[in-house]
Design an enzyme around this catalytic site. Structure first.
Site, PDB file in Angstrom:
ATOM      1  N   SER A   1       0.863  -1.182   0.000  1.00 39.52           N
ATOM      2  CA  SER A   1       0.000   0.000   0.000  1.00 39.52           C
ATOM      3  C   SER A   1       0.899   1.231   0.000  1.00 39.52           C
ATOM      4  O   SER A   1       2.085   1.152   0.336  1.00 39.52           O
ATOM      5  CB  SER A   1      -0.849   0.005   1.270  1.00 39.52           C
ATOM      6  OG  SER A   1      -1.412   1.285   1.502  1.00 39.52           O
TER       7      SER A   1
ATOM      8  N   TYR B   1      -3.014  -0.348  10.420  1.00 33.66           N
ATOM      9  CA  TYR B   1      -2.965  -0.735   8.995  1.00 33.66           C
ATOM     10  C   TYR B   1      -1.600  -0.360   8.422  1.00 33.66           C
ATOM     11  O   TYR B   1      -0.964  -1.143   7.704  1.00 33.66           O
ATOM     12  CB  TYR B   1      -4.088  -0.022   8.239  1.00 33.66           C
ATOM     13  CG  TYR B   1      -4.140  -0.296   6.740  1.00 33.66           C
ATOM     14  CD1 TYR B   1      -4.844  -1.393   6.241  1.00 33.66           C
ATOM     15  CD2 TYR B   1      -3.514   0.554   5.826  1.00 33.66           C
ATOM     16  CE1 TYR B   1      -4.912  -1.641   4.864  1.00 33.66           C
ATOM     17  CE2 TYR B   1      -3.579   0.313   4.453  1.00 33.66           C
ATOM     18  CZ  TYR B   1      -4.269  -0.785   3.981  1.00 33.66           C
ATOM     19  OH  TYR B   1      -4.334  -1.020   2.621  1.00 33.66           O
TER      20      TYR B   1
HETATM   21  P1  NDP Z   1     -11.932  -5.317  -0.548  1.00 25.40           P
HETATM   22  O1  NDP Z   1     -12.409  -5.127   0.846  1.00 25.40           O
HETATM   23  O2  NDP Z   1     -12.719  -4.754  -1.673  1.00 25.40           O
HETATM   24  O3  NDP Z   1     -11.753  -6.909  -0.828  1.00 25.40           O
HETATM   25  C1  NDP Z   1     -11.121  -7.724   0.099  1.00 25.40           C
HETATM   26  C2  NDP Z   1     -11.146  -9.154  -0.374  1.00 25.40           C
HETATM   27  O4  NDP Z   1     -10.417  -9.965   0.549  1.00 25.40           O
HETATM   28  C3  NDP Z   1     -12.539  -9.753  -0.465  1.00 25.40           C
HETATM   29  O5  NDP Z   1     -12.600 -10.587  -1.603  1.00 25.40           O
HETATM   30  C4  NDP Z   1     -12.650 -10.592   0.813  1.00 25.40           C
HETATM   31  O6  NDP Z   1     -13.570 -11.650   0.588  1.00 25.40           O
HETATM   32  C5  NDP Z   1     -11.206 -11.059   0.983  1.00 25.40           C
HETATM   33  N1  NDP Z   1     -10.805 -11.368   2.347  1.00 25.40           N
HETATM   34  C6  NDP Z   1     -10.791 -10.537   3.419  1.00 25.40           C
HETATM   35  N2  NDP Z   1     -10.359 -11.182   4.499  1.00 25.40           N
HETATM   36  C7  NDP Z   1     -10.070 -12.446   4.097  1.00 25.40           C
HETATM   37  C8  NDP Z   1      -9.601 -13.605   4.767  1.00 25.40           C
HETATM   38  N3  NDP Z   1      -9.318 -13.590   6.077  1.00 25.40           N
HETATM   39  N4  NDP Z   1      -9.418 -14.736   4.055  1.00 25.40           N
HETATM   40  C9  NDP Z   1      -9.688 -14.775   2.723  1.00 25.40           C
HETATM   41  N5  NDP Z   1     -10.149 -13.718   2.046  1.00 25.40           N
HETATM   42  C10 NDP Z   1     -10.339 -12.572   2.738  1.00 25.40           C
HETATM   43  O7  NDP Z   1     -10.435  -4.795  -0.582  1.00 25.40           O
HETATM   44  P2  NDP Z   1      -9.562  -4.093  -1.744  1.00 25.40           P
HETATM   45  O8  NDP Z   1      -9.793  -4.782  -3.025  1.00 25.40           O
HETATM   46  O9  NDP Z   1      -9.720  -2.636  -1.643  1.00 25.40           O
HETATM   47  O10 NDP Z   1      -8.103  -4.401  -1.211  1.00 25.40           O
HETATM   48  C11 NDP Z   1      -7.348  -5.529  -1.604  1.00 25.40           C
HETATM   49  C12 NDP Z   1      -5.928  -5.382  -1.077  1.00 25.40           C
HETATM   50  O11 NDP Z   1      -5.364  -4.173  -1.596  1.00 25.40           O
HETATM   51  C13 NDP Z   1      -5.836  -5.271   0.452  1.00 25.40           C
HETATM   52  O12 NDP Z   1      -4.674  -5.940   0.895  1.00 25.40           O
HETATM   53  C14 NDP Z   1      -5.709  -3.777   0.678  1.00 25.40           C
HETATM   54  O13 NDP Z   1      -5.074  -3.477   1.890  1.00 25.40           O
HETATM   55  C15 NDP Z   1      -4.871  -3.386  -0.507  1.00 25.40           C
HETATM   56  N6  NDP Z   1      -4.942  -1.984  -0.879  1.00 25.40           N
HETATM   57  C16 NDP Z   1      -6.125  -1.417  -1.296  1.00 25.40           C
HETATM   58  C17 NDP Z   1      -6.159  -0.095  -1.684  1.00 25.40           C
HETATM   59  C18 NDP Z   1      -7.395   0.548  -2.218  1.00 25.40           C
HETATM   60  O14 NDP Z   1      -7.315   1.730  -2.572  1.00 25.40           O
HETATM   61  N7  NDP Z   1      -8.536  -0.144  -2.300  1.00 25.40           N
HETATM   62  C19 NDP Z   1      -4.950   0.735  -1.640  1.00 25.40           C
HETATM   63  C20 NDP Z   1      -3.770   0.052  -1.179  1.00 25.40           C
HETATM   64  C21 NDP Z   1      -3.786  -1.251  -0.830  1.00 25.40           C
HETATM   65  P3  NDP Z   1     -14.356 -12.406   1.806  1.00 25.40           P
HETATM   66  O15 NDP Z   1     -15.004 -11.340   2.605  1.00 25.40           O
HETATM   67  O16 NDP Z   1     -15.303 -13.327   1.117  1.00 25.40           O
HETATM   68  O17 NDP Z   1     -13.340 -13.172   2.550  1.00 25.40           O
END
Ligand code: NDP
Length: 264
Positions: free
Chosen positions: A155, A168
């Site tokens: 990130s 975070y």
């Molecule tokens: P979302 O919240 O949109 O999606 C998160 C995904 O992770 C979902 O598919 C969720 O599915 C899954 N997930 C969460 N916890 C678990 C778990 N314990 N086991 C398996 N699957 C899990 O997040 P983003 O797409 O925004 O973010 C994705 C990554 O990118 C993260 O690591 C975030 O920190 C990083 N990021 C995002 C940014 C942004 O601007 N959006 C910027 C910088 C980094 P389910 O609930 O079914 O498990």
């Protein structure tokens, strides 16, 4: 990546993922689903992961409808034993995992003085222990094969803090350093381990920020590119790091953030 794969590929073929399988954790929505689609477009078959089976199946169906080869792996990436079982089963039943994107993550916003210790622990488990859990389980197979690509989703908070998200920030700093550690331990076995550090993208994780016009105004002013990122703008970095094109890039964190981390 063995030497012959590098020397026999030229031009755009260096970025071709045909015949490769990519596991993307947390790929039922947001960045994970977008990266899976991007790698599928480059020829990979994709293995989607999440905890919510219905949501995951819906995501898989959407990619199948687009003509891609898709499988699913339901498991909680914070559970070390469950991850090892799921990865071993996928390797046996679906096929070798050539590319791993450690993308699953979460956010929780509260001033540090009021931060709930239970949420602090959950952030550590979800954002950093998961990278160890899935990385270790998949790397064991990659090491046996002498090749593999691991991409950890870091990130802009890998480098910079913002109010209300100190835990975070700590986890994403750790993702950057675990990436260096993985590369240091595993490069000798033919693995490349790198990270992508996204800036701000419109996903469910950022729903509160997207809904806040004051935040968007701040972000547009603070980002030299003057806007939110679009999910497809992460695809190129991912394909590069997943392909033969990056065969000597190892332990690196690639910022895709419209120059936020380059500027004050
Ligand atoms: P979302 O919240 O949109 O999606 C998160 C995904 O992770 C979902 O598919 C969720 O599915 C899954 N997930 C969460 N916890 C678990 C778990 N314990 N086991 C398996 N699957 C899990 O997040 P983003 O797409 O925004 O973010 C994705 C990554 O990118 C993260 O690591 C975030 O920190 C990083 N990021 C995002 C940014 C942004 O601007 N959006 C910027 C910088 C980094 P389910 O609930 O079914 O498990």
């Amino acid at each position: 990546m063995n030497d012959s794969a590098i020397t026999t590929k030229h031009g755009l073929a260096l970025f071709d993922l045909t015949g490769k399988q990519a596991l993307v954790t947390g790929s039922s929505q947001g960045i994970g689903l977008s990266l899976a689609r991007g790698m599928a477009n480059a020829g990979a078959s994709v293995l989607l992961n999440g905890r919510d089976t219905a949501k995951l199946e819906k995501a898989a169906e959407s990619l199948t409808q687009e003509g891609f080869s898709v499988n699913t792996m339901v498991c909680d990436v914070t559970d070390h034993a469950a991850v090892a079982d799921a990865v071993n089963a996928a390797e046996k039943n679906v096929g070798p995992i050539d590319i791993l994107v450690n993308n699953a993550g979460m956010q929780h916003r509260t001033p540090l003085q009021d931060f709930d210790p239970v949420m602090f622990e959950k952030l550590l488990q979800t954002n950093i222990s998961s990278v160890f859990n899935v990385g270790q389980a998949v790397a064991k197979h990659m090491i046996t094969r002498g090749a593999g690509k691991i991409i950890n989703i870091a990130s802009v908070q890998t480098a910079l803090a913002r109010p209300g998200i100190a835990p975070y920030t700590a986890t994403k700093g750790a993702v950057g350093n675990l990436t260096k550690g993985m590369a240091t331990d595993w490069a000798q076995y033919g693995l490349q381990v790198n990270a992508i550090a996204p800036g701000y993208f419109d996903t469910p994780l950022n729903a509160a920020l997207v809904a806040d016009p004051e935040f968007t105004a701040w972000l547009e002013k603070r980002t030299p590119a003057g806007r939110w990122g679009q999910l497809e703008e992460l695809t190129g970095a991912c394909i590069f790091l997943a392909s033969a094109a990056s065969s000597f890039v190892n332990g690196h964190t690639l910022f895709v953030d419209g120059a936020i981390s380059a500027s004050l």
